[in-house]
Structures are given as structure tokens and as C-alpha cells.
Design a protein around this motif. Sequence first.
Motif, mmCIF file in Angstrom:
data_model
loop_
_atom_site.group_PDB
_atom_site.id
_atom_site.type_symbol
_atom_site.label_atom_id
_atom_site.label_comp_id
_atom_site.label_asym_id
_atom_site.label_seq_id
_atom_site.Cartn_x
_atom_site.Cartn_y
_atom_site.Cartn_z
ATOM 1 N N ARG A 139 0.802 -1.218 0.000
ATOM 2 C CA ARG A 139 0.000 0.000 0.000
ATOM 3 C C ARG A 139 0.845 1.283 0.000
ATOM 4 O O ARG A 139 0.542 2.213 -0.760
ATOM 5 C CB ARG A 139 -0.966 -0.020 1.180
ATOM 6 C CG ARG A 139 -1.868 1.206 1.265
ATOM 7 C CD ARG A 139 -2.578 1.537 -0.015
ATOM 8 N NE ARG A 139 -3.539 0.543 -0.419
ATOM 9 C CZ ARG A 139 -4.291 0.650 -1.518
ATOM 10 N NH1 ARG A 139 -4.150 1.695 -2.323
ATOM 11 N NH2 ARG A 139 -5.151 -0.296 -1.828
ATOM 12 N N PRO A 140 1.915 1.399 0.808
ATOM 13 C CA PRO A 140 2.728 2.627 0.729
ATOM 14 C C PRO A 140 3.292 2.867 -0.670
ATOM 15 O O PRO A 140 3.348 4.012 -1.137
ATOM 16 C CB PRO A 140 3.848 2.376 1.754
ATOM 17 C CG PRO A 140 3.257 1.409 2.723
ATOM 18 C CD PRO A 140 2.368 0.517 1.906
ATOM 19 N N SER A 141 3.717 1.803 -1.355
ATOM 20 C CA SER A 141 4.256 1.957 -2.707
ATOM 21 C C SER A 141 3.165 2.368 -3.685
ATOM 22 O O SER A 141 3.387 3.222 -4.549
ATOM 23 C CB SER A 141 4.902 0.651 -3.170
ATOM 24 O OG SER A 141 6.004 0.315 -2.360
ATOM 25 N N LEU A 142 1.984 1.769 -3.550
ATOM 26 C CA LEU A 142 0.887 2.108 -4.454
ATOM 27 C C LEU A 142 0.408 3.533 -4.247
ATOM 28 O O LEU A 142 0.019 4.213 -5.204
ATOM 29 C CB LEU A 142 -0.279 1.129 -4.249
ATOM 30 C CG LEU A 142 -0.020 -0.330 -4.645
ATOM 31 C CD1 LEU A 142 -1.220 -1.189 -4.279
ATOM 32 C CD2 LEU A 142 0.284 -0.447 -6.127
ATOM 33 N N ASN A 143 0.422 4.012 -3.010
ATOM 34 C CA ASN A 143 -0.054 5.364 -2.723
ATOM 35 C C ASN A 143 0.958 6.425 -3.124
ATOM 36 O O ASN A 143 0.639 7.371 -3.846
ATOM 37 C CB ASN A 143 -0.371 5.513 -1.233
ATOM 38 C CG ASN A 143 -1.666 4.827 -0.855
ATOM 39 O OD1 ASN A 143 -2.341 4.236 -1.687
ATOM 40 N ND2 ASN A 143 -2.030 4.911 0.411
ATOM 41 N N GLN A 144 2.181 6.292 -2.624
ATOM 42 C CA GLN A 144 3.135 7.387 -2.716
ATOM 43 C C GLN A 144 4.220 7.179 -3.763
ATOM 44 O O GLN A 144 4.803 8.145 -4.242
ATOM 45 C CB GLN A 144 3.796 7.596 -1.353
ATOM 46 C CG GLN A 144 2.795 7.940 -0.269
ATOM 47 C CD GLN A 144 3.330 7.709 1.127
ATOM 48 O OE1 GLN A 144 4.464 8.057 1.415
ATOM 49 N NE2 GLN A 144 2.529 7.111 1.977
ATOM 50 N N GLY A 145 4.503 5.918 -4.117
ATOM 51 C CA GLY A 145 5.532 5.673 -5.114
ATOM 52 C C GLY A 145 6.846 5.244 -4.484
ATOM 53 O O GLY A 145 6.956 5.061 -3.278
ATOM 54 N N TRP A 146 7.885 5.114 -5.349
ATOM 55 C CA TRP A 146 9.150 4.575 -4.861
ATOM 56 C C TRP A 146 10.284 4.972 -5.793
ATOM 57 O O TRP A 146 10.066 5.430 -6.929
ATOM 58 C CB TRP A 146 9.088 3.048 -4.756
ATOM 59 C CG TRP A 146 8.309 2.353 -5.846
ATOM 60 C CD1 TRP A 146 7.031 1.890 -5.758
ATOM 61 C CD2 TRP A 146 8.744 2.048 -7.186
ATOM 62 N NE1 TRP A 146 6.638 1.313 -6.938
ATOM 63 C CE2 TRP A 146 7.674 1.375 -7.839
ATOM 64 C CE3 TRP A 146 9.908 2.252 -7.906
ATOM 65 C CZ2 TRP A 146 7.741 0.940 -9.158
ATOM 66 C CZ3 TRP A 146 9.983 1.817 -9.225
ATOM 67 C CH2 TRP A 146 8.923 1.170 -9.834
ATOM 68 N N VAL A 147 11.505 4.788 -5.290
ATOM 69 C CA VAL A 147 12.720 4.882 -6.104
ATOM 70 C C VAL A 147 13.400 3.525 -5.989
ATOM 71 O O VAL A 147 13.839 3.135 -4.905
ATOM 72 C CB VAL A 147 13.669 5.988 -5.611
ATOM 73 C CG1 VAL A 147 14.888 6.076 -6.529
ATOM 74 C CG2 VAL A 147 12.963 7.330 -5.558
#
Length: 683
Positions: free
Chosen positions: A431-439
Motif C-alpha cells: 500500500r505505501p508503494s501504491l499510494n506514494q511511489g518509490w525509487v
Amino acid sequence: STQSTWENFQEDRPRTLVGMKVFVQNPSTFLGKHLCARLRAMDCTVIGLQSTDNPASRPTTSASNSRPLSRENLSGSGKLPAALAGPPGNVNEWISATDKAVLKCDVYIFELTNVREAKLIINSLAKSTEPKVVITVASIMTWADTPSIPTDDENEDPPSFFDEDFQKRKPHPQFKEVKSLEMHTRRLQTETLKTYNICHGFLYGVEGGSLYPFLRSAWECRGAQSPLVCYGDGRAHLPAIHVHDCISVIIACFVKLPDSRYILAVDGGGERNTRLIDVMESIAEFGVGGVSTVDKDQLAVVTNSELSFLFEVNLKMTSNVCKTLELTWRCEHGIVAHAAQIMAEFCAANNLDAIRILLLGPPASGKTYWAKLLAREYKLQHLSLDEIYQSHVSRGAGSPYAEAISVAAQTRDPCPDEVLCAMVRDVLLSRPSLNQGWVLDGFPKTPAQARLLFMTSSVPPTGDEPVFSVEPRCLPRFVLQLEAEDAFLQQRLMNLPESAIEGTENDEAGFTRRLTEYRALANADDNMRKFFSSENINIEVIAVNAMEDDEDVMNSMKLDLGAPKNFGPTPEEIEAKRRASEIEERARAAKMSAETSERERSEREDRERRLAAEQARQSQLELQERELLEIRAKPLRRYLMDHVLPGLTEALLQVCRVRPEDPVDYLAEYLFKYNADGARPVS
């Protein structure tokens, strides 16, 4: 005549909406700004009240991501900060309460945030001979203290309140004046003045409204540290309505002129869609962590007192009038049923989006360094294969990949790509990756790994080769490739400390091997550029050795990525930054004080040393001067002893013998005479 006037007014309504003058008391509230925008879209002429008590009512061109959390806003009747007021285009004209032009409008909408001003204008309309419609819009807090209808079974939910039950309502103490003005307006209805009282539930939708703090907490995935809360067992009912559905009710009042003059503007959520625990759980699904229930004493501790206002209401409400208005609903069935739509609106209105970045590059190009800087700049997760793999290793048997990790450890072979990609994929779909994104830092390295990570495979019924399809939630939106000359990379490697090389593949042999493999993969027919080109993703090359400093590299990356799509710093982050700044300032002040003290001490010692040296030099000079004077005085002393003192001694003895009246004159005469006789020369 009056009846025919109203008939014409009602019959011509579809045509008269164009140019119809609609007065809006407060265009700068959450409801007001969206109401004005809808009215302008219907070609109405919107007249806004420029209140001296409300600076936000003046036009503004600024915008902000911050959202109101005041108690009035949570009840749906508060003002937005000036930065959130609707743009000037939403209001055609601004007038004051005492302006005569205020009496020339066709429809008057009062969101009762300023009772005094509203009452002043409403009273002045009572004498109008032209047909006008007055609509008061109040919060559900005018019902807050209404006792529930008793039932035979204590565990059974009380029956709903309906529009016609408005006489039973008991307001919250802070909303007694609002109820009083509603009743006053109702009594003012005449043949030419139609009045309506609208009571809306808690407003949500678009930027968030009353649900803003909960939607933000869920989107930022702060559930583990700050879970969503609800009061008691969560069985309380929360009457609510989407802000645009509320606006539809308001517009229907002066377009359709319904017979019912008191309207409950609430959605038809039903029992489950209005329970507080169900509402909070539907929001929590878009974050991490669940919902914690607290009692009344804990409520003020675990949440802001402004938010606790939301939990004080327990009203089950149904609007029969809204069902007759034939509205085009956005969220007819309530928050729970439309939670995904509400979150999508929230993200769009607040410019929130998941920025997914893949950072590639040769060894020693600084991928990890730049990945961490980008993650901090854009408030994204920094993901690296090593850290993800080690997290599974530390979980031991609790990891779903424990068996594969154990086999790799026993055989000392690398973990299969299928397992590694599955580990990373799990994080990308969290969920954190789906909401805010990632590097994503330096992985995948090959097109085969990219297909395993970013695509799903399925075997067709014919049993042929598996068919790959893209998993859009995993696929990066931006691919940045760091590039540098081999000599530059080797120089960077040489500048690394010994601790960063020992036990790694950063030694000369390991670096050369890895660089050769990287160049070979980049020049192969099936390379990463070809893979991403097939998915219409362009790889942006960042030449790190062609730029003078880190700021140039970061600016080049930001030019490709655009602006962050996240909230600004949280209160906790602001406080942490403030504390860090204070600590840094104190350390800097202490360092400056120590440097000043050391400098002053050094200067003092140097001054004292120079003074002592000067004093020693002066003493030496005085001694030398005395010795020189003594040396020079010896010939003169001998001359005086031989030629002057004998005559002077004789003259003084003669003065003593004679005792003249003027001894000095006698002494002078004697000496001249003594010298004139030539017996002894006198100097």
C-alpha cells in the motif's frame, strides 16, 4: 397576480438560469467554493458577500495543499483559509451586506457561518415585492443533542429521523443561534418570498472535507504510528453527504421549488454505510494499520480536539425529500460504498500521485546516493534489492521465501531471479508503494529480470510459450540512467575509503568485472532500453561526470521528473526539523563561542608575549643608554675636577668669610676677577 408571477418564475426557470443572480453568503468555505463553481458552470451570475469578518471572502489567486481542520469545518460550516478560497472567476461580483445591490438578486443562499450578517440581509428581503428564494444551509450540528427515538430492544438501532421531524431537533450549544435563525427565516415566507431550510450531514468529497485528516493519514500510511480512531464501539451513525450532492439539493430547491421547506441533505447510505466503524475501516483499507476504538476519556488524547467534534454525533437520518428531487447523485449510497471514488477524488484534488522511479547506471556511478536523495526530495520509498533480501533473511522461517533463501545459503549459489523479483514485487504492490511511489535502486539489471518483475505471465490453453502482460501498478513511470566515462568511475572508486571496499565487489577486479558486464548488457540486442521502449517509457540519461556539482545533477533529474506529488511536511516532520535546526544552531553557536574564546585567548597570550618582549627591549635600551652616558661623562668630570671646582671652592670659602649682603652677586664678581687675573681659568 402573485400566483401567476410564481408560476411564470417556475415555468421559465430552465431558461432564466442563464444570467440568474444568485447571492452566496460565503463563497470561501468548502461548500461555498464548490457551489459557486457549479453555479458559474450553469451560467448563473454569482454575487459574493465581502464580509469584514471574513478576509477570506475577498478574491485570491493563491492555492495551497493545506486543508482546514477547524471545528467549524468538520461540522461542515467553517471557513476555508484565504489560500483555499475559490479563484476570482467563481464569483462575478463582490458586495457588502449594506449595499443596495444585495436586494436585486433572485436567489439567496446563506451558509450560516455568520448569523448576524445573514439575519440582517434576510430581514431586508421580507419587504420585497419581487419573487425571491431564500435558502439557509446549516450543519447537522443543529441536531447534535437530539435524543434518539427509544426502542424496546436496547441492542436494536433506533429508527431514523426524517425531514418532517425537524421540530424535534436539539442543537449543539454552539449552534443554538443557527437554529433560531432557521425558524425566523421559516416564519418570513410570504407570497413573494419562498424560504427553505437545508440541514446537511458532514461534508466529504473532492479535497476531503470532514474526512480530510483521515484520508490523508490513510494515504500517507501512518496507520502503524497514528491509526484511525472511532469513539466507543463504533456503532454510532454518521450522517454525511458528498459536497456535490449537497449542492445538487441546494440547486434543486430554487429550480424545482419543492413543497417541503425543511430538507435533510444526507446520502442514502443505509445502516452499514453510515456506521462510524464501517466508515473508518473503509478509509483504512487505503493505508496500513486498522482502526482503534477509544472511550470518551481517551478521545482527546489520541486525536485532535477538532476531530473529536466529528465523533459527538450519533444520528440515523433518512431524507424522503431528496428521493423526490430526482437528483443525479455522486455518492448516493454513502461513504463505504463509494470509498474508492472518494479516495480517487481526494488524490486528484490534492495533486497526489505515485511517482515510480527506476534508477539505473554502471557501478560506482552513485545510484544509491542519488536514489536516497530523490526519495527524500519527493517523499518516496527508497527500495534496494539488498535491503529487501536482508529483511526476508532476518524474518527467518516467517518469510514466504525462507526455503529458497535456505537453499541459496547452503549451496552458496545466488538466489534465483524468480525469487528475487517476487520479493521486490511484493514491496512494489504494498500500500505505501501504491499510494506514494518509490525509487528502485539499480534493479532489475537485465531485460529478463524486468519481465519477471514488471510483467505477469500466463500459459495459453494451447500450451505454447507463456504470454507476458504488463502489471501497470509495478511498472516505473520514469527510468533514469546515470552515465559516466570509465575513467571517471575508476577515479570515484579510488576515492572510496578502505572500509567501503573491504568485503565488497568494489575492489579493482570486482569493479572491472561488473563494469564489463554492464557495458555488455547495454550493447546487447535485448537490452533495457529496448524493453522500456516497447512499453512507451523513455530512458532519460543523466551524465553525472559532465556536471559541475550535485545540485546540477539533481536539477537535471527534477527537470525530467517534474514537481513532487505529495503533501508538504507533516507537523511531526516540521517539529523534528525545527528541533534539528535548534540543535544545529546551538552547536554552531557553541562552536563559534569556542572559536571566539580560543581566538581571544590566543590574542591575549600573543599580546602579553609582545608586551613582555617590548618591556625587555626597553629595559635593555635604558641600560645601554645609561652605560653610554656614563662612558661619555668621564672626560667632562675630570675637566671639572681639574679646572672648575678648585676656583669655585675658593670663591665659596671667600663668600663665607666676607658674608656680603648679596652673596650671589659677590660670588659672580669674585669669579670674574679670579678669571681676569689669570690665576685659574673659569669656564
